[in-house]
Design an enzyme around this catalytic site. Structure first.
Site, PDB file in Angstrom:
ATOM      1  N   GLU A 164       0.672  -1.390   0.077  1.00 57.78           N
ATOM      2  CA  GLU A 164       0.041  -0.086   0.269  1.00 57.78           C
ATOM      3  C   GLU A 164       0.785   1.289  -0.016  1.00 57.78           C
ATOM      4  O   GLU A 164       0.407   2.257  -0.410  1.00 57.78           O
ATOM      5  CB  GLU A 164      -0.940  -0.185   1.392  1.00 57.78           C
TER       6      GLU A 164
ATOM      7  N   SER B  59     -57.055 -21.930  28.787  1.00 56.21           N
ATOM      8  CA  SER B  59     -56.891 -22.713  29.911  1.00 56.21           C
ATOM      9  C   SER B  59     -55.438 -22.511  30.733  1.00 56.21           C
ATOM     10  O   SER B  59     -55.600 -23.200  31.730  1.00 56.21           O
ATOM     11  CB  SER B  59     -57.126 -24.198  29.652  1.00 56.21           C
TER      12      SER B  59
END
Lengths: 140, 772
Positions: free
Chosen positions: B190, B470
Site C-alpha cells: 500500500e 386454559s
C-alpha cells in the site's frame, strides 16, 4: 444364591396357603391399611425420578459451595452469591446455597432478600439445619 | 486636464499604489491568519480523536459458559456444537488450548480458560468419559496446575453485539500482538515509502498521476497509509479538492505528533475489511476471525496476504463471492512480498498454490439470536443508555444456553412446517414463539420470537400479548387449594353454568367437547380442562381472589376482573406466561426471570451483576398439590400425547391452552430442571385448526425431547400425606379397592368419610403375595 435356596421351601408353603385361603376367604368390609404396591398411573409418575440414575454431581456442588463459603467468610458477598447460584443451577433445592445467598444478602444490607433466601434454606434443609433455622429466626 | 491625464498615464499617484500594497499585505496576512487558524483547528481535531477513545466499540454479548462436571447430563451433539461455536479444533493429539479429541465414550479437551472480572477459569486439559448421556468422570491431565477437576468450564461463546446505527465492529489489537509480516506486507503493497515520508508522498502522487494519465483512467491512488487513515478515520468519502487539501494537512499533522508505529497500529484497527450482513468488519483482528475463524496470530503467510489484498476493495475481492479474483489478488500480494525480499521463493511457490483456507460462509456469521438479544437489550436499558451500550466496549454475559436455544429454534420451525402440511395450511402460515427457562435460577435459556429464527422483527415471545385460555386454570385451582375449602378430591360440578356480566349479558361457557360431565373431582376438572367446572369454581372463589393469585404468581399485566377471565381472557406474552409458570415450577416462589448475569467494562471490571431475586410466594403445600394436578394433565389429561415420545417414567407437569375459535394454541410445561412455554397462532389473529394439544404441545414435546431431562417428583413436606381415594366419589378408599387412586393431601384437609370398597383382588391373597 444362598438366600434364594433357603427361601424356596418358604415360597412353596406360601403358595399352598394362598390357594387354600383364597378359596374360602369371604369379602371383608374393612379395607387394609397396608402400603401401596399396585399404584394408579398418576401416582407412579410422581414417585419415580427419571432413570437412568446419573452419577452424583455432589463433588461439583461441594466444590462451588466450598468456594462460596470462603468468599462469604472474607466478606466478598457478590462472589459468594455468584458461586451459590452456580450451586443452585446444579441442584435447585440445595439448601446450603440458599443459606449462603441469605447470609450474603444480609451482608449487603438487603434484609428482605436475606429473609426470603433463609426461608428457602430452612424449607429444603433435611439435616444439620440448626444454623439455617437460627438465621431465619434472627431475620424474622 | 491634459496634464493631469498624462501624469496619470505615466505614473499612478503614490497614495493609490500604497493602498494596493497595503491591501495585498492585509489579504496575505488574512490568508496566513486563516491558514494558521485552520491548521490549529485541524490540529485539535487530529489530536482529540487520536488521543481520546478512537472508536465506538459495540457491547459484546456472550452465552453462558458450559459447565462440565461428573453427573452432568449433556448430549455429545450439544457439546460438539458448543466446541464448534468456540472454534475448537478436532485434533489427533491434544497438545494446546483450543483442541479436542473424541474416541468412543471418552473426550479430551484442552480448554482455553477465561476471566470475567475476578472470576478466573484456568486453561486445563481434561479427560471426560460418558455413560448414557451423563458425564461419568472428569479428570485433569497431569502436569496442569491445580489438578482438582470438580468442574471445568468452557469459555462463554460470543453470540452477538449491540451496535450503533452504523454497525462498525472491530477487535482492537496492539502493534506487538500483530504478526510483523502483516505490517511489512501492508507497507510493501500500500505505501512503500511509509517509513520515510511525512504524511504525504509527492513522489507517490506523481507516480500515480503518470500511471493514471497513461492508462486514461484512475488505476492507482497516490495516497499514503497515513492519508488513507485520515480519510477513513476523520473525513467522509467526498472527492473534492478542498477535502484532499484537508486530508493532506491532517496527514502531515498526524505524522508530526505521532510515531509511525502508532499510525500503523491505528490503521490496522481502522481499515474496512468486509461485511457480515449489516455488520461491518473493521481491522485485521476481527477480519482474521471473520474469514479464517482463528486469531490473527495464527494466520499463515497466504492468509495474511489475502487480508492485505482485501484492503484495496473488500467487497470487490470478497473471497466467498469471488474466489478466483481473491486468489489472484492474494497471489499478486505474495509476489510483491517476494520481490521485496519478505518471503523466499519456496514460500512463494507453496503459498501461491495453497487454497484460500476460509471458514464456511455460514460459520463466519455470528450466532444470531435476535429474539434473545432483544430481551437482553430491554433488561440492560434499565441501567445503560443506548450510547453506552453501542460504544463503550462493554461485555454482557447472559444466561443463553446454546443447546437449549438451538433445540427451541429447531423445534419451532420444523414443527410449524409439519403442522401446515398436515392441516393443509400452505397459504395461511402459522407463527410461534418459545421460551425455555431454567427452574430455580430463573434464567432464561432460550427465546425464539419468530419461526424464521434469524429474523429480528416482531418478537412474539416478548410482545405478542394474547389471551392465555386454559393456562389460567392452575391459578383457579391454586386459589381453591389455598382457601382451605378444597383438596384435589373435592367434588366440583361441571354442569352448565350461566353468569351475568357487568353489562347484563349472560355468559355461558361450554366445554370443548360440548358435554357436561356432572360432578367431577377437582384434579379431573384440571386434568381434562373442563371449562364449566373451572368457571363455576372461579365464581365461587371470587374473581378478585383468582386475580390476586395470578399476581402472586408474578403476572404484572393488567388482569380484567370479569367472569371471562376465568377461562383465560387475560392477555399475556409467552414471557409473562413463563414468569407465571416458573413460580409453579419453582415450588411456589416467584422470581423475576433473568437474561443477564454480569456486565463488564472494556477494562475487565465488573459494572453490574444481576443476581437471583425472590419475590412473593404462594403456599408451598398448595403448590405441591397443584403440581401433582399438572402431572395428571400430562398422564391422563390434555397433555398425555407428550408421552408418546418422552420416557414413560419421566415426571412432567404442564397445561394446555386454547382460545376462542382456536386462535391461540398454548402449552406451558416443566420437569425438575426446565420450563418451556410455547405459543402457536397467526399474526392476523385468525382461526387455526389447532388446540393447545395438537399445536403448541407438539412443539413443546420436540423441545423437551432434545433437552436434558430430570423427572419431577412430588415435593412432600411434613404436613402432607398420600391417601387412597375412591375415584367416583372422592371419599377415602383403599389400595386394593376398585377405582381407587393415590392422591396427596395436606394434613387436616382431606376427605373424612369412606367409600364402600369393591375389592380388586382378594385381600388375603394380596397380603400374602406381598408377604412372600
Amino acid at each position: 444364591m444362598c438366600l434364594q435356596d433357603t427361601s424356596f421351601p418358604l415360597r412353596a408353603v406360601g403358595l399352598l396357603l394362598i390357594l387354600t385361603l383364597a378359596g374360602c376367604a369371604a369379602p371383608v368390609s374393612k379395607p387394609p391399611q397396608s402400603p401401596a404396591t399396585a399404584t394408579p398411573t398418576v401416582t407412579r409418575s410422581t414417585e419415580s425420578p427419571a432413570p437412568p440414575s446419573p452419577p452424583p454431581a455432589r463433588a461439583a456442588i461441594e466444590a462451588v459451595t466450598q468456594q462460596a463459603r470462603e468468599h462469604l467468610i472474607d466478606g466478598q458477598y457478590q462472589r459468594a452469591i455468584s458461586l451459590a447460584e452456580r450451586g443452585l443451577r446444579m441442584d435447585r433445592r440445595h439448601w446450603e446455597s440458599y443459606r449462603i445467598l441469605a447470609e450474603s444478602h444480609l451482608g449487603l444490607g438487603d434484609r428482605q432478600q436475606a429473609l426470603k433466601f433463609a426461608r428457602q434454606a430452612v424449607r429444603f434443609c433435611r439435616s444439620d439445619c440448626h444454623g439455617a433455622r437460627e438465621l431465619l429466626q434472627s431475620l424474622q | 486636464m491634459s496634464r493631469s491625464k498624462s501624469r496619470r498615464k505615466n505614473s499612478p499617484p503614490v497614495p493609490r499604489r500604497r493602498f494596493f500594497w497595503r491591501l495585498l499585505g492585509a489579504l496575505i496576512l488574512f490568508i496566513v491568519v486563516l491558514a494558521v487558524a485552520w491548521t490549529g483547528w485541524l490540529d485539535v481535531r487530529v489530536r482529540d480523536k487520536f488521543e481520546g477513545r478512537k472508536w465506538a466499540l459495540p457491547a459484546r454479548v456472550y452465552a453462558q459458559p458450559l459447565e462440565l462436571y461428573q453427573g452432568r447430563q449433556v448430549r455429545w451433539s450439544d457439546l460438539e456444537a458448543e466446541l464448534q461455536a468456540l472454534e475448537y479444533r478436532n485434533a489427533g493429539s491434544v497438545k494446546q488450548p483450543g483442541q479436542f479429541h473424541r474416541s468412543g465414550n471418552t473426550l479430551e479437551i484442552y480448554t482455553r480458560g477465561f476471566e470475567i472480572g475476578p472470576d478466573r477459569e484456568a486453561s486445563r486439559r481434561v479427560h471426560i468419559t460418558w455413560k448414557q448421556g451423563f458425564i461419568q468422570s472428569l479428570k485433569v491431565a497431569q502436569g496442569n496446575a491445580g489438578a482438582a477437576a470438580d468442574i471445568v468450564r468452557l469459555e462463554p461463546p460470543l453470540i452477538g453485539g449491540i451496535y450503533p446505527r452504523r454497525q462498525e465492529d472491530r477487535e482492537l489489537l496492539r502493534l506487538e500482538e500483530i504478526p510483523p509480516l502483516l505490517g511489512e506486507a501492508l507497507i510493501a503493497v500500500e505505501d512503500r515509502n511509509f517509513v520515510d515520508h511525512f504524511g504525504v508522498s509527492p513522489k507517490g502522487i506523481l507516480r500515480a498521476a503518470w500511471a493514471n494519465l497513461s492508462e486514461g483512467r484512475v488505476v492507482q491512488g497516490g495516497s499514503t497509509l497515513t492519508q488513507q487513515l485520515v480519510k477513513n478515520f476523520y473525513l467522509d468519502n467526498e472527492r473534492r479538492w478542498s477535502r484532499k487539501l484537508t486530508e493532506a494537512a491532517m496527514s502531515v499533522l498526524l505524522e508530526f505528533h505521532y510515531s509511525k508505529a502508532e499510525i500503523l497500529e491505528t490503521y490496522m484497527n481502522e481499515v474496512y475489511l468486509g461485511q457480515s450482513g449489516p455488520r461491518q468488519i473493521h481491522g485485521f483482528g476481527l477480519a482474521a476471525k471473520h474469514y479464517f475463524g482463528v486469531p490473527l496470530q495464527k494466520l499463515n503467510t497466504e492468509q495474511l496476504a489475502l487480508l492485505v489484498g482485501l484492503v484495496k476493495g473488500a467487497s470487490y475481492y470478497n473471497p466467498w463471492r469471488h474466489p478466483q479474483r481473491a486468489r489472484e489478488r492474494r497471489n499478486l500480494v505474495l509476489t510483491l512480498l517476494h520481490q521485496q525480499g519478505l518471503i523466499d521463493a519456496k514460500t512463494l511457490q507453496r503459498s501461491q498454490q495453497a487454497p484460500l483456507g476460509l471458514v464456511a460462509k455460514s460459520r463466519s456469521k455470528l450466532q444470531q439470536f435476535p429474539a434473545f438479544i432483544d430481551l437482553v437489550k430491554r433488561q440492560l436499558r434499565r441501567d445503560y443508555s443506548d450510547e453506552a451500550l453501542s460504544s463503550e466496549g462493554l461485555k454482557i454475559y447472559t444466561t443463553l444456553s446454546l443447546s437449549s436455544q438451538r433445540s427451541a429454534e429447531k423445534a419451532l420451525y420444523r414443527r410449524l412446517s409439519h403442522l401446515e402440511k398436515r392441516y393443509g395450511l400452505k397459504d395461511e402460515p402459522l407463527q410461534g414463539a418459545v421460551i425455555v427457562t431454567a427452574v430455580g435460577s430463573a434464567e432464561v435459556e432460550a427465546v425464539v420470537g419468530d419461526r424464521n429464527v434469524k429474523f429480528s422483527g416482531f418478537n412474539r415471545a416478548l410482545d405478542a400479548r394474547r389471551p392465555i385460555g386454559s393456562l389460567v386454570k392452575p391459578a383457579i385451582v391454586l386459589t381453591a387449594l389455598e382457601s382451605g375449602q378444597f383438596h384435589l378430591a373435592s367434588k366440583v360440578s361441571d354442569g352448565p353454568v350461566a353468569v351475568k356480566g357487568p353489562d347484563g349479558e349472560i355468559w355461558r361457557p361450554r366445554n370443548f367437547d360440548r358435554q357436561s360431565h356432572g360432578d367431577v373431582l377437582l384434579i379431573d376438572a384440571l386434568a381434562h380442562s373442563y371449562n364449566q367446572a373451572s368457571a363455576r369454581l372461579g365464581m365461587q372463589l371470587g374473581l378478585r381472589q383468582v386475580a390476586d393469585t395470578l399476581r402472586q404468581l408474578g403476572v404484572q399485566q393488567p388482569i380484567p376482573e370479569l367472569p371471562s377471565m376465568l377461562l383465560g381472557a387475560v392477555e399475556l406474552s409467552p414471557l409473562d406466561v413463563s414468569g407465571m409458570y416458573h413460580t409453579l415450577a419453582n415450588d411456589g416462589v416467584a422470581a423475576p426471570l433473568r437474561s443477564i448475569r454480569t456486565v463488564v467494562d472494556s477494562e475487565g471490571q465488573i459494572l453490574n451483576r444481576y443476581p437471583l431475586q425472590l419475590h412473593a410466594s404462594v403456599g408451598a403445600e398448595a403448590n405441591a398439590l397443584l403440581q401433582f394436578g399438572l402431572q395428571a394433565v400430562m398422564r391422563e389429561g390434555s397433555g398425555k400425547s407428550a408421552y408418546a415420545r418422552l420416557p414413560q417414567q419421566l415426571g412432567l407437569a404442564g397445561k394446555t391452552g386454547t382460545t376462542n375459535a382456536q386462535r391461540d394454541s398454548w402449552f406451558a410445561g416443566f420437569d425438575a430442571r426446565q420450563l418451556a412455554v410455547v405459543w402457536v397462532g397467526r399474526d392476523d389473529n385468525r382461526e387455526t385448526p389447532l388446540t393447545g394439544s395438537s399445536g403448541a404441545l407438539r412443539v413443546w414435546t420436540d423441545v423437551f425431547e432434545a433437552l436434558p431431562k430430570q423427572g419431577l417428583g412430588i415435593y412432600q413436606t411434613e404436613r402432607m400425606r398420600l391417601r387412597w381415594i375412591d375415584g367416583p366419589t372422592g371419599l377415602l378408599s383403599g389400595e386394593n379397592c376398585e377405582e381407587s387412586r393415590l392422591l396427596p393431601f395436606i394434613d387436616g384437609f382431606e376427605p373424612r368419610s369412606r367409600a364402600k370398597c369393591q375389592w380388586r383382588e382378594n385381600p388375603v391373597y394380596h397380603w400374602l403375595k406381598k408377604w412372600l
